[in-house]
Write an enzyme that holds these catalytic residues in place. Structure first.
Site, PDB file in Angstrom:
ATOM      1  N   ARG A  95       0.860  -1.171   0.000  1.00  0.00           N
ATOM      2  CA  ARG A  95       0.000   0.000   0.000  1.00  0.00           C
ATOM      3  C   ARG A  95       0.903   1.230   0.000  1.00  0.00           C
ATOM      4  O   ARG A  95       2.086   1.155   0.358  1.00  0.00           O
ATOM      5  CB  ARG A  95      -0.872   0.025   1.260  1.00  0.00           C
ATOM      6  CG  ARG A  95      -1.904  -1.066   1.294  1.00  0.00           C
ATOM      7  CD  ARG A  95      -2.595  -1.138   2.644  1.00  0.00           C
ATOM      8  NE  ARG A  95      -3.405   0.061   2.915  1.00  0.00           N
ATOM      9  CZ  ARG A  95      -4.054   0.277   4.053  1.00  0.00           C
ATOM     10  NH1 ARG A  95      -3.972  -0.612   5.043  1.00  0.00           N
ATOM     11  NH2 ARG A  95      -4.775   1.355   4.217  1.00  0.00           N
ATOM     12  N   HIS A  96       0.371   2.355  -0.397  1.00  0.00           N
ATOM     13  CA  HIS A  96       1.038   3.652  -0.223  1.00  0.00           C
ATOM     14  C   HIS A  96       1.349   3.863   1.260  1.00  0.00           C
ATOM     15  O   HIS A  96       0.740   3.225   2.130  1.00  0.00           O
ATOM     16  CB  HIS A  96       0.095   4.746  -0.708  1.00  0.00           C
ATOM     17  CG  HIS A  96      -1.252   4.634  -0.055  1.00  0.00           C
ATOM     18  ND1 HIS A  96      -1.515   5.141   1.201  1.00  0.00           N
ATOM     19  CD2 HIS A  96      -2.386   3.988  -0.444  1.00  0.00           C
ATOM     20  CE1 HIS A  96      -2.742   4.841   1.549  1.00  0.00           C
ATOM     21  NE2 HIS A  96      -3.312   4.126   0.573  1.00  0.00           N
ATOM     22  N   GLY A  97       2.252   4.782   1.568  1.00  0.00           N
ATOM     23  CA  GLY A  97       2.482   5.177   2.957  1.00  0.00           C
ATOM     24  C   GLY A  97       1.257   5.895   3.515  1.00  0.00           C
ATOM     25  O   GLY A  97       0.339   6.234   2.762  1.00  0.00           O
ATOM     26  N   ASN A 137      -5.816   8.851   5.637  1.00  0.00           N
ATOM     27  CA  ASN A 137      -5.623   7.697   6.534  1.00  0.00           C
ATOM     28  C   ASN A 137      -5.570   8.169   7.980  1.00  0.00           C
ATOM     29  O   ASN A 137      -6.215   7.610   8.852  1.00  0.00           O
ATOM     30  CB  ASN A 137      -4.288   6.979   6.259  1.00  0.00           C
ATOM     31  CG  ASN A 137      -4.267   6.175   4.969  1.00  0.00           C
ATOM     32  OD1 ASN A 137      -3.240   6.087   4.312  1.00  0.00           O
ATOM     33  ND2 ASN A 137      -5.403   5.587   4.593  1.00  0.00           N
ATOM     34  N   GLU A 186      -7.666   3.069  -5.914  1.00  0.00           N
ATOM     35  CA  GLU A 186      -8.456   2.460  -4.844  1.00  0.00           C
ATOM     36  C   GLU A 186      -9.917   2.276  -5.255  1.00  0.00           C
ATOM     37  O   GLU A 186     -10.434   3.003  -6.121  1.00  0.00           O
ATOM     38  CB  GLU A 186      -8.359   3.330  -3.575  1.00  0.00           C
ATOM     39  CG  GLU A 186      -9.094   2.805  -2.342  1.00  0.00           C
ATOM     40  CD  GLU A 186      -8.706   1.389  -1.900  1.00  0.00           C
ATOM     41  OE1 GLU A 186      -8.662   0.476  -2.746  1.00  0.00           O
ATOM     42  OE2 GLU A 186      -8.467   1.188  -0.692  1.00  0.00           O
TER      43      GLU A 186
END
Lengths: 460, 460
Positions: free
Chosen positions: B255-257, B262, B327
């Site tokens: 996944r992305h950071g 988030n 996503e």
């Protein structure tokens, strides 16, 4: 918001990774592809070339056909030594003519390499007979020198019916014969030309070169032989050739009937049909009641307005609902009118007007995105027989641009009015198009044989 | 809003039109497919069967492998007349054993027909040698009687290295030998078994049956022969077999950071990385600096947080941005927290909890929709060598479910934490999985050899 370098300039939305296996030569990542036709005359080489070119262009690969016959006709006229192009010109014993033909092929190859290595194009289709190992070996060496990937498509056919129909339909109308002789004479001369090629024909063999990659298309797609496919483009070409067919059929395309959002001038959404829209749905069912299309499939988007448009069609048509046929997602502009967008997002409206094909609505899609998600639909349309597609303006523009062979820059401007039905009938080198426009009051269809034109108002 | 009949009950989001050509027999629209393996022992039939089954199940076709060897082992034990299953059992001269083998095949076929004709499944893979025309003719007749479409996959291999590695890796661990003899004895016996099959082996021929459809896979995919492909499933099977390969390689998924959304617990959006997220991006670049993966490709979604995560990777990795890796689109719930959704749209939250895989956010996507748009990504991953995919939770759940061979019902619950990297290494019958979890403070990676588990909290 910080946009990392590279993201903004990414034009292609579906990536094509083009090299399989390990390579530390980074130039190898996107090697241009040369696709080389092989086969006797009247085996459908030009049909395959043109059809493949149209498909690859539509999916975003810059592709061009280099037809050696066209070069040869210019060279032969210039040479002046040969009168016309009758069968004797194609005899392996005619040294003078052989020189002209070799020179034509050489010029086509040079142009092809320029096209690919200048970055103008990424796929070149080399349309010639290439029936000898010698000729193919020259091409392989040339591609290696020019750092091009080389893939052969051989069309093999021993079914006399297919050959005869190809000679009759296409070849007697060739520029080699037009106006010079009767159709019977042309046919006879052409059959002699085939015989001359047969004398020297060496079908493709795995063993003729260690790096040989090819597909043999046998009897117009009944069987295939595939050897050493390399990279994404070749893999796609093989898949495409395995799905196309020559059986007569028609594809019908229609937008849904007028929806409540249409009536209000609003974009997208999922509103039901208006009364006019319901009238269209009823008329559409009547149309197919009369048309009696054998084995018709109905492919419908998953939007309510599309499903309502298809709902009165005979239940024994097999209906399927594809999300891939849903309208272009206008993101933050869904539900707005064009006036609203101009007012609220003038920058977006400007950007869209500048490059409508690549413009993507924030949180939504571009036409390019829609083409990408439609690729499996096109592949399945190629494989199928009679199909009716009930979808939306932007989606049908993408589908029509494929069948009409229109450039991607024109695609977003094809005018598809509500309450019209397009019937497409694929032919060898083009697609017949008939437009049926419904008069809602009289419930009569007006019929025109034409392609849909581009819009007067380019905003929609 | 009036929903037309049929739309609500449409479960499959991408349609599969399964019959080509004209047919007025509507039962023909969705004929179940039997895929019949053909080939000598140790030609990778079970490898192909399992891999194909995994792919078809993931794309939504209910598929099951019927392995005749497993039936035979039960029958042979029951028969009690034969001790073990040494090579002599497979001699064409052993009448008693032949009876057991024929009976095993018959039982597998009956079970297969029940599976398909009860509507439980839509594709059955019949994994046996089927090396004689007689045997295949029985299968064709059986399928015709049961109204099943029949497609043969023959694996032909004359490369001793491939055969030897297959016998050594797989066959000596077969239940036929386990615990009964040494590896050397097992190998010798198995080579004798191959010889017994060779005595009666008749490779597939176009001429053996007029309705024969098949693909021959030659030397593990170096060449193919394809004949009379019928319908969507067969076409997809052929394309899949042409794209898979056996070369060793690894696929890395992350996944992305952490993004700003988030950190706030908000869904979707297109926010940039937080400081923690940027630390992960830096550590990821260091990881691949050390890992030295030859010819690594980087495939990144088009979201800012993913592109930022990939931005410090060495520029000589070839990076591509796929919209298909974006996503899952949460539609009207984009930007909300799960608490917001529960409060504003309690019905949506309930529906989602009931069937998370099929639940589609209004104006957004379901997991099933994401699988459908990821299909070209999986096909391209199969074709490629080393790839790093930088994407998002829902998307990676779909990708992992494919490689882990998890049921679609579990797919939406695979737990993929932030700041972890998954390394997948495909093996013959499974996929090795290593998890590297980053400690943001120490910048150390903790390594575990395991599959990612299902979530404790099934809401995300």
């Amino acid at each position: 918001m910080e946009i990392p370098p590279g993201l903004e300039t990414t034009k292609r939305k579906v990536a094509h990774s083009d090299e399989h296996g390990f390579s530390d030569d980074l130039d190898q990542v996107r090697v241009p592809n040369v696709i080389v036709m092989v086969g006797l005359p009247a085996r459908g080489k030009t049909y395959i070339s043109k059809k493949l070119c149209r498909y690859l262009k539509w999916t975003g690969f810059k592709t061009k056909v280099f037809n050696v016959g066209e070069y040869r006709r210019t060279d032969a006229n210039a040479a002046d030594a040969i009168h016309g192009a009758n069968a004797s010109f194609f005899s392996p014993d005619n040294a003078e003519a052989l020189k002209v033909r070799t020179e034509s092929a050489r010029r086509a190859m040079e142009d092809m390499a320029d096209y690919l290595n200048s970055g103008t194009g990424s796929v070149a289709i080399f349309d010639a007979t290439n029936t000898t190992k010698d000729r193919r070996s020259i091409i392989i060496d040339f591609c290696k020198k020019k750092r091009l990937r080389c893939f052969f498509i051989e069309s093999v056919c021993d079914d006399p019916a297919i050959i005869d129909s190809n000679v009759t339909d296409v070849k007697v109308n060739s520029p080699d014969y037009k106006g010079l002789m009767t159709a019977e004479q042309a046919k006879e001369d052409f059959m002699n030309r085939i015989e001359n090629y047969k004398r020297q024909y060496e079908p493709l063999e795995e063993s003729e070169h260690e790096s040989l990659s090819f597909i043999k298309v046998i009897n117009a797609g009944r069987s295939f032989k595939v050897h050493q496919v390399r990279g994404h483009v070749q893999s796609r070409v093989v898949y495409f050739l395995m799905n196309i067919h020559l059986l007569p059929r028609s594809i019908y395309l229609t937008r849904h009937g007028q929806s409540e959002y249409n009536a209000m001038g609003r974009l997208g959404g999922d509103s039901p049909l208006t009364e006019d829209g319901r009238k269209y749905a009823a008329a559409l069912a009547d149309f197919f009641e009369e048309e009696e299309v054998p084995g018709l499939r109905v492919w419908c988007s998953q939007k309510v307005r599309a499903a309502q448009t298809a709902q009165h069609l005979k239940p024994d048509f097999h209906t399927e609902y594809w999300k891939a046929l849903d309208e272009l997602d206008a993101g933050i502009c869904e539900g707005l009118t064009y006036e609203d967008i101009q007012q609220r997002y003038p920058k977006q409206a400007d950007d869209r007007a500048t490059d409508k094909y690549h413009y993507r609505y924030p949180s939504g899609e571009s036409y390019e995105d829609v083409v990408s998600r439609l690729e499996p639909v096109i592949m399945e349309l190629e494989r199928q027989a009679n199909v009716l597609v009930v979808s939306h303006q932007a989606v049908l523009r993408c589908v029509l641009a494929y069948f009409y062979d229109r450039p991607l820059s024109e695609l977003p401007y094809i005018d598809i009015p509500l309450h019209s039905l397009v019937k497409l009938t694929p032919r060898a080198y083009h697609c017949d198009s008939t437009i049926y426009a419904l008069d809602l009051d009289t419930q009569e269809w007006a019929e025109t044989s034409a392609q849909l034109p581009l819009c007067d108002s380019p905003r929609d």
